[in-house]
Design a protein around this motif. Structure first.
Motif, mmCIF file in Angstrom:
data_model
loop_
_atom_site.group_PDB
_atom_site.id
_atom_site.type_symbol
_atom_site.label_atom_id
_atom_site.label_comp_id
_atom_site.label_asym_id
_atom_site.label_seq_id
_atom_site.Cartn_x
_atom_site.Cartn_y
_atom_site.Cartn_z
ATOM 1 N N GLU A 152 -1.632 5.447 12.540
ATOM 2 C CA GLU A 152 -1.506 4.089 13.132
ATOM 3 C C GLU A 152 0.134 3.584 13.386
ATOM 4 O O GLU A 152 0.056 2.802 13.866
ATOM 5 N N GLY A 153 0.596 4.566 13.374
ATOM 6 C CA GLY A 153 2.168 4.378 13.729
ATOM 7 C C GLY A 153 2.949 3.374 12.959
ATOM 8 O O GLY A 153 3.646 2.413 13.697
ATOM 9 N N LEU A 154 2.533 3.345 11.670
ATOM 10 C CA LEU A 154 3.060 2.052 11.044
ATOM 11 C C LEU A 154 4.606 2.447 10.241
ATOM 12 O O LEU A 154 5.135 1.428 9.992
ATOM 13 N N PHE A 155 5.149 3.756 10.524
ATOM 14 C CA PHE A 155 6.527 3.806 9.953
ATOM 15 C C PHE A 155 7.486 3.434 11.063
ATOM 16 O O PHE A 155 7.205 3.755 12.285
ATOM 17 N N LYS A 188 7.136 -0.193 8.211
ATOM 18 C CA LYS A 188 7.445 -1.188 9.272
ATOM 19 C C LYS A 188 6.020 -2.245 9.469
ATOM 20 O O LYS A 188 6.216 -3.501 9.341
ATOM 21 N N TYR A 189 4.959 -1.596 9.192
ATOM 22 C CA TYR A 189 3.770 -2.394 9.322
ATOM 23 C C TYR A 189 2.666 -2.238 8.246
ATOM 24 O O TYR A 189 1.710 -1.722 8.343
ATOM 25 N N HIS A 239 0.716 -4.108 6.708
ATOM 26 C CA HIS A 239 -0.489 -4.735 6.725
ATOM 27 C C HIS A 239 -1.496 -4.115 7.771
ATOM 28 O O HIS A 239 -2.587 -4.332 7.704
ATOM 29 N N GLU A 240 -0.932 -2.953 8.439
ATOM 30 C CA GLU A 240 -2.111 -2.386 9.475
ATOM 31 C C GLU A 240 -2.348 -1.162 8.618
ATOM 32 O O GLU A 240 -3.296 -0.375 9.340
ATOM 33 N N CYS A 241 -2.117 -0.846 7.550
ATOM 34 C CA CYS A 241 -2.473 0.510 6.974
ATOM 35 C C CYS A 241 -4.184 0.196 6.525
ATOM 36 O O CYS A 241 -4.426 -0.682 6.125
ATOM 37 N N ALA A 247 0.701 -1.039 -0.073
ATOM 38 C CA ALA A 247 0.116 -0.040 -0.167
ATOM 39 C C ALA A 247 1.039 1.305 0.155
ATOM 40 O O ALA A 247 0.854 2.111 -0.817
#
Lengths: 75, 614
Positions: free
Chosen positions: A22-25, A36-37, A39-41, A2
């Motif tokens: 979502e703190g994905l980086f 970093k995450y 699939h939580e996007c 994504a």
């Protein structure tokens, strides 16, 4: 995938790292920002909206259902 | 594991820095009290308004008065929608909303949000868009960077913002009053302890993560927005505050929710009136709607006709999808002007912005695509009037704890307008109360609450043999997806509760880093939310009314709409749940709609007998 970072444009300012709801980086061992995450996007687009360098794209799977169907595919 | 404790002190602590929380905090400062906002990510893109809004309703005197749409009409309209129509709401919350909505919504202009347009033919240069719930029209405005602008406003007002601080506990003093909050960082090994005189809770109100893929936003990733974890419900419950109507957080998924097109759905919404609904063979199921303007003299009549037509169309779409037909939103007949307007609107509305960008990557015009509907056969989430029991002053059953925004229970509709109106209200009320209140925490008592959090944090971070949060979440989903399907029965409810309680006892999560710690806390909250939902369903038992019966695609809301002057709010029972001192779920009975907003406090606790609906 994504969230795609174009490292040619990225200056590692870490704004995306700070703002993603979502703190994905994450930061790698050299302190460089990466997704970093993945699939939580949930595709809110905030990182792309706010990137001062236009270095981020949040992409749907290209022309894949169920997002949209090109009319000429069907008619 | 060496978590550092950072202690802070302020007059008012705000939990959640989204639309309601940011406006609440600014109001507190304006009223001369100090405030700290604890935000789990970053206020610039926080909450449901985080990536933008293009519409928000209010009573709009300069436009509505001209066409005979009165405040009283709007109030009675709102009494009839969703759970309010079942009597599960608080009339005074709606009345107060309608009375002050215009001044509060339009006050967003102070922060540089544009509501006025040169090409408008309406009073004040407003753009209004027809809406198919609660009110006939919404402001159409440029709200993509609403939260960025409000964050600037907070900074200017002197609000102390602490980002990356996820609140996991509301501090209580010895008298049982709210007196602060404890948050955990998702960036470093740090626990924030904020002592305050009053507390405002403004986290989101959804609980889509209780079920698997119940969220219409994201069909192929594993993770709907974490705002939908039931977080605020469990924070409030655990602080001893009542949450009501939790059984309504799961509802029948029989309606058609087109993913990505939901917020811009057709008929209605952003595509309106340019879109048609077509099937695979090219048959037109729903024609383009005939446009009408809010300033036409017979506007009210046209609006009611449109609403009725819309209800029938919605049912038709639902039925066809249920039969297995594939339907699409189709903009083939839209004019250039319409497409430009739709694109302006999508640019400002949440994830529609990203939809536009993706059309661009693929070099696709809106008229070149058909956008498929998707049918949700499983349960889905309707927060509606489910939430923390509040009155029109945003007070809860716990003294010094205020709740605003999507988390409000009994508000009828929740969403951006409620967040704005009651965010400001909560700031006003909490600041006023803080001035009459002194710090009341007993150090030993606070220490024990900090320690409780510390123990949980260290257990989750150090529990190397534990499960990943994802696998525990899967277990919740399989319970909810199996037993949460409508119509609910005693058997399903009992099975669900038994399994959820077993899971609660066994749960054993390992959080390898700070980010996953935050996810682990969310999963714990999701389990508790699921328990509350099924407990509430169990309480309601034989008097479930429409809750238990499968109503054919929910025509009730529109189909039985009565003239405004005849609208009355029926009497219904609301079950309030809270976690008692003994750590188990207790409940109260409320009839908030009847006595108009007085909060029944603990001494009125009833050992609820089952009361018949009719």
């Amino acid at each position: 995938m994504a969230v795609v970072i174009d490292y040619d444009k990225c200056t590692n300012c870490k704004l995306c790292y700070d703002r993603c709801p979502e703190g994905l980086f994450g930061l790698d061992e050299q302190g460089k920002v990466y997704v970093k995450y993945q699939h939580e996007c949930w595709l809110c687009g905030a990182c792309q909206m706010d990137c001062p360098f236009g270095a981020i794209q949040v992409r749907y799977e290209e022309n894949v259902k169920p997002i949209f169907l090109k009319r000429d595919d069907k008619e | 594991m060496a978590y550092q404790i950072e202690r802070l002190k302020t007059d008012v602590v705000v939990i959640g820095g989204g639309l309601a929380g940011s406006l609440a905090s600014i109001r507190v400062k304006e009223d001369g009290a100090d405030v700290i906002v604890l935000e789990k990510a970053n206020t610039n893109r926080s909450g449901n308004a985080g990536s933008g809004l293009d519409h928000m309703f209010s009573y709009v005197p300069p436009v509505h008065e001209k066409v005979g749409y009165t405040k009283d009409f709007m109030k009675s309209d709102m009494y009839q929608i969703a759970l309010m129509g079942l009597g599960l709401g608080n009339k005074k919350i709606v009345d107060h909303f309608v009375d002050v909505s215009y001044e509060r919504v339009i006050s967003l202009e102070k922060y540089g949000v544009n509501f006025r347009f040169e090409d408008s033919h309406l009073a004040e240069g407003f753009r209004l868009v027809p809406q198919f719930h609660s009110v006939p029209t919404s402001f159409h405005f440029e709200g993509r960077d609403l939260m960025v602008k409000l964050t600037e406003g907070m900074k200017k007002a002197g609000v102390n913002i602490v980002n990356h601080a996820q609140v996991v506990k509301i501090i209580k003093n010895k008298e049982g009053k709210a007196s602060g909050a404890i948050a955990v960082s998702d960036r470093e090994e740090k626990i924030y302890v904020v002592e305050a005189k009053t507390v405002i809770l403004t986290t989101a109100g959804g609980a889509a993560r209780v079920g698997d893929k119940m969220n219409f936003e994201n069909p192929y990733f594993e993770h709907p927005s974490s705002t939908d974890s039931g977080w605020g419900h469990t924070l409030a419950m655990n602080a001893g505050a009542d949450v009501i109507n939790m059984e309504f957080m799961i509802k029948n998924g029989g309606l058609a929710f087109p993913q990505f097109t939901f917020t811009a759905g057709a008929p209605g919404g952003t595509w309106w009136p340019a879109a048609r609904v077509v099937d695979d063979e090219g048959n037109v199921i729903v024609e383009r709607v005939t446009d009408y303007s809010i300033d036409e003299p017979d506007y009210l009549k046209k609006n009611v006709e449109m609403l009725d037509k819309f209800a029938i169309q919605k049912v038709t779409i639902g039925k066809l999808l249920n039969e297995g037909k594939q339907l699409y939103v189709d903009l083939k007949e839209a004019t250039d002007e319409e497409v430009e307007y739709i694109k302006w609107s999508m640019h400002n509305e949440g994830k529609c912005w990203l939809y536009l960008r993706n059309l661009e990557y693929n070099n696709i015009d809106l008229r070149d695509v058909k956008i498929p509907y998707r049918l949700f056969r499983h349960v889905t989430i309707g927060a509606g009037a489910a939430g923390v029991l509040v009155n029109e002053r945003t007070e809860t059953t716990v003294e010094n704890l205020y709740v605003a925004g999507d988390l409000m229970g009994g508000a009828g509709t929740v969403g951006a307008p409620t967040a704005v109106v009651y965010g400001i209200e909560a700031g006003l009320q909490a600041a006023k109360k803080a001035k009459e209140t002194t710090y009341s925490n007993d150090e030993f008592f606070v220490e024990s609450q900090i320690n409780e959090v510390k123990v949980t944090v260290e257990k989750l971070r150090g529990n190397k043999g534990g499960e990943k949060w994802q696998s525990v979440l899967e277990r919740v989903h399989s319970i909810v997806e199996t037993f949460g399907i409508y119509p609910l029965t005693d058997g399903k409810i009992n099975s669900a509760l038994e399994l959820i309680r077993k899971l609660k006892e066994e749960v054993n999560i390992y959080a390898p880093d700070d980010h996953e710690l935050s996810r682990a806390f969310e999963v714990l909250s999701i389990i508790q939310t699921a328990e509350a939902i099924f407990t509430a369903a169990d309480l309601r038992k034989e008097n479930l009314g429409p809750f238990k019966r499968y109503k054919d695609n929910d025509t009730r809301i529109y189909g039985e709409r009565v003239p405004a002057e005849n609208a009355v709010l029926p009497e219904a029972t609301e079950y309030g749940l809270y976690i008692g001192e003994d750590g188990t779920i207790h409940h109260h009975i409320h009839k908030t709609n009847q006595d108009g907003g007085e909060i029944p406090y603990k001494e009125q606790t009833l050992n609820a007998p089952y009361i018949r609906w009719e």
